[in-house]
Every structure is written in C-alpha cells, then in structure tokens.
Design a protein around this motif. Sequence first.
Motif, PDB file in Angstrom:
ATOM      1  N   PRO A   1      17.175  98.987 -77.537  1.00  0.00           N
ATOM      2  CA  PRO A   1      16.234  97.735 -76.809  1.00  0.00           C
ATOM      3  C   PRO A   1      15.686  96.762 -77.681  1.00  0.00           C
ATOM      4  O   PRO A   1      16.012  95.584 -77.478  1.00  0.00           O
ATOM      5  CB  PRO A   1      15.522  98.521 -75.937  1.00  0.00           C
TER       6      PRO A   1
ATOM      7  N   TYR B   1      16.967  92.874 -77.612  1.00  0.00           N
ATOM      8  CA  TYR B   1      16.164  91.554 -77.477  1.00  0.00           C
ATOM      9  C   TYR B   1      16.077  90.614 -78.402  1.00  0.00           C
ATOM     10  O   TYR B   1      16.037  89.489 -78.269  1.00  0.00           O
ATOM     11  CB  TYR B   1      14.658  92.161 -76.952  1.00  0.00           C
TER      12      TYR B   1
ATOM     13  N   ALA C   1      19.199  88.857 -78.193  1.00  0.00           N
ATOM     14  CA  ALA C   1      19.037  87.706 -76.955  1.00  0.00           C
ATOM     15  C   ALA C   1      18.322  86.600 -77.483  1.00  0.00           C
ATOM     16  O   ALA C   1      18.815  85.251 -77.057  1.00  0.00           O
ATOM     17  CB  ALA C   1      18.529  88.312 -76.014  1.00  0.00           C
TER      18      ALA C   1
ATOM     19  N   TYR D   1       9.547  97.099 -72.831  1.00  0.00           N
ATOM     20  CA  TYR D   1      10.799  96.352 -72.507  1.00  0.00           C
ATOM     21  C   TYR D   1      10.002  95.266 -71.592  1.00  0.00           C
ATOM     22  O   TYR D   1      10.530  94.111 -71.710  1.00  0.00           O
ATOM     23  CB  TYR D   1      11.676  97.301 -71.726  1.00  0.00           C
TER      24      TYR D   1
ATOM     25  N   TYR E   1       8.657  92.708 -73.902  1.00  0.00           N
ATOM     26  CA  TYR E   1       9.880  91.902 -74.610  1.00  0.00           C
ATOM     27  C   TYR E   1      10.549  90.922 -73.573  1.00  0.00           C
ATOM     28  O   TYR E   1      10.539  89.709 -74.140  1.00  0.00           O
ATOM     29  CB  TYR E   1      10.985  92.919 -74.827  1.00  0.00           C
ATOM     30  N   THR E   2      10.773  91.232 -72.334  1.00  0.00           N
ATOM     31  CA  THR E   2      11.209  90.114 -71.251  1.00  0.00           C
ATOM     32  C   THR E   2      10.006  89.069 -71.121  1.00  0.00           C
ATOM     33  O   THR E   2      10.518  87.742 -70.934  1.00  0.00           O
ATOM     34  CB  THR E   2      11.403  91.020 -70.081  1.00  0.00           C
TER      35      THR E   2
ATOM     36  N   MET F   1      10.078  86.786 -74.073  1.00  0.00           N
ATOM     37  CA  MET F   1      11.323  85.652 -73.878  1.00  0.00           C
ATOM     38  C   MET F   1      11.061  84.702 -72.801  1.00  0.00           C
ATOM     39  O   MET F   1      11.505  83.294 -73.197  1.00  0.00           O
ATOM     40  CB  MET F   1      12.795  86.430 -73.475  1.00  0.00           C
TER      41      MET F   1
ATOM     42  N   ALA G   1      17.250  86.542 -71.055  1.00  0.00           N
ATOM     43  CA  ALA G   1      16.267  87.579 -70.644  1.00  0.00           C
ATOM     44  C   ALA G   1      16.743  88.537 -69.462  1.00  0.00           C
ATOM     45  O   ALA G   1      16.664  89.637 -69.354  1.00  0.00           O
ATOM     46  CB  ALA G   1      14.925  86.996 -70.384  1.00  0.00           C
TER      47      ALA G   1
ATOM     48  N   ALA H   1      19.339  90.545 -70.768  1.00  0.00           N
ATOM     49  CA  ALA H   1      18.787  91.739 -71.757  1.00  0.00           C
ATOM     50  C   ALA H   1      18.180  92.890 -70.911  1.00  0.00           C
ATOM     51  O   ALA H   1      18.224  94.024 -71.028  1.00  0.00           O
ATOM     52  CB  ALA H   1      17.443  91.283 -72.705  1.00  0.00           C
TER      53      ALA H   1
ATOM     54  N   THR I   1      19.506  96.442 -70.887  1.00  0.00           N
ATOM     55  CA  THR I   1      18.445  97.494 -71.184  1.00  0.00           C
ATOM     56  C   THR I   1      18.478  98.436 -70.209  1.00  0.00           C
ATOM     57  O   THR I   1      18.500  99.740 -70.515  1.00  0.00           O
ATOM     58  CB  THR I   1      17.161  96.867 -71.442  1.00  0.00           C
TER      59      THR I   1
END
Length: 157
Positions: free
Chosen positions: A14, A18, A21, A96, A99-100, A103, A119, A122, A126
């Motif tokens: 993951p 990211y 991405a 996670y 991370y999103t 983005m 995103a 991803a 993920t």
Amino acid sequence: MNAYRAKPLTYPWPPVLYVVAMLAAVALGRLVPISVAHSHGWLSWLAGAALILVAVSLDIWALKTLIERHTAVLPHRRSSHLVTCGPFRLTRNPIYLGYTIMMVGLGLITLNPWFFILASLAVALTTAFAIRKEELHLLSRFGFEFERYCRATSRWI
C-alpha cells in the motif's frame, strides 16, 4: 498453521502503491493535462493544505496508536493485537485513508485532477490486493472479536 495467520502480505504494497499513484498523477498532469478553472486558486490551495494536515495528523495518530499497543505497524508484518481504539474506532484503515486524503489535498493544491482519479484507483487496488488479505489475517488471528469490530466500524469511512 493457517497461511493468513503468519502474516497478511509478503511486501508492504500500500505505501508503495500510493507513492506510485502520486508520481503518476504528477507525470500525467504534465503529459496529459486536464484543464481546470483557476478562479480562486488560493481557496483550493487552502483546502488542499488543510486536507494534507488532516491526513498527516491521522497517519501519525494511527501509527502512535499501533506502537502504543505493541503491534505491527507495517502491513506485511503479523499483528499481535487487534487495535480498535484511537483512529481505529472511526475507520478500520486510517493510514490508507490518510494516504487517500493526502492525494486529494495534493490535487487541490496543484489543481491536477489526475490526483483524484489515481486516488480512486489506489483505493480500489489497495482494497482488492491488500485490505482483503489483511482482513483475512486479522480474522484468522482474532476471530469473533474481529468480526464484531468489522460490524461496528467501516472499512474506509
């Protein structure tokens, strides 16, 4: 011993996913730009910066919670405890999710729609390739306790 009981992933995909991405969004923004209205650039920059601050705070809070509970931080390590407190009360995958959100924040700051598109991709990748394996790992390790946690807490938000 159950294969999922040993460890969920063979590699921590993951974070790598990211980062790839994000780099792809930057590259696609230069190679295949999608025009966006620039009427209030400072407003989108401010919103993006706020989202990045939320994302970093969420990630730090989640990492701190995992460390305090003496369990695996990296997604390819075996979990020793089921963590359901801190940000894990709100979502089963706060790192996670962070991370999103990061983005999306970067997409707002740079006004690059590729960040939103990638995103979404991803999140899908993920979920398909990491989260489902992690959930099988946690189910094999913690059984009914993990099932009860899943019923009470959503996967993403």
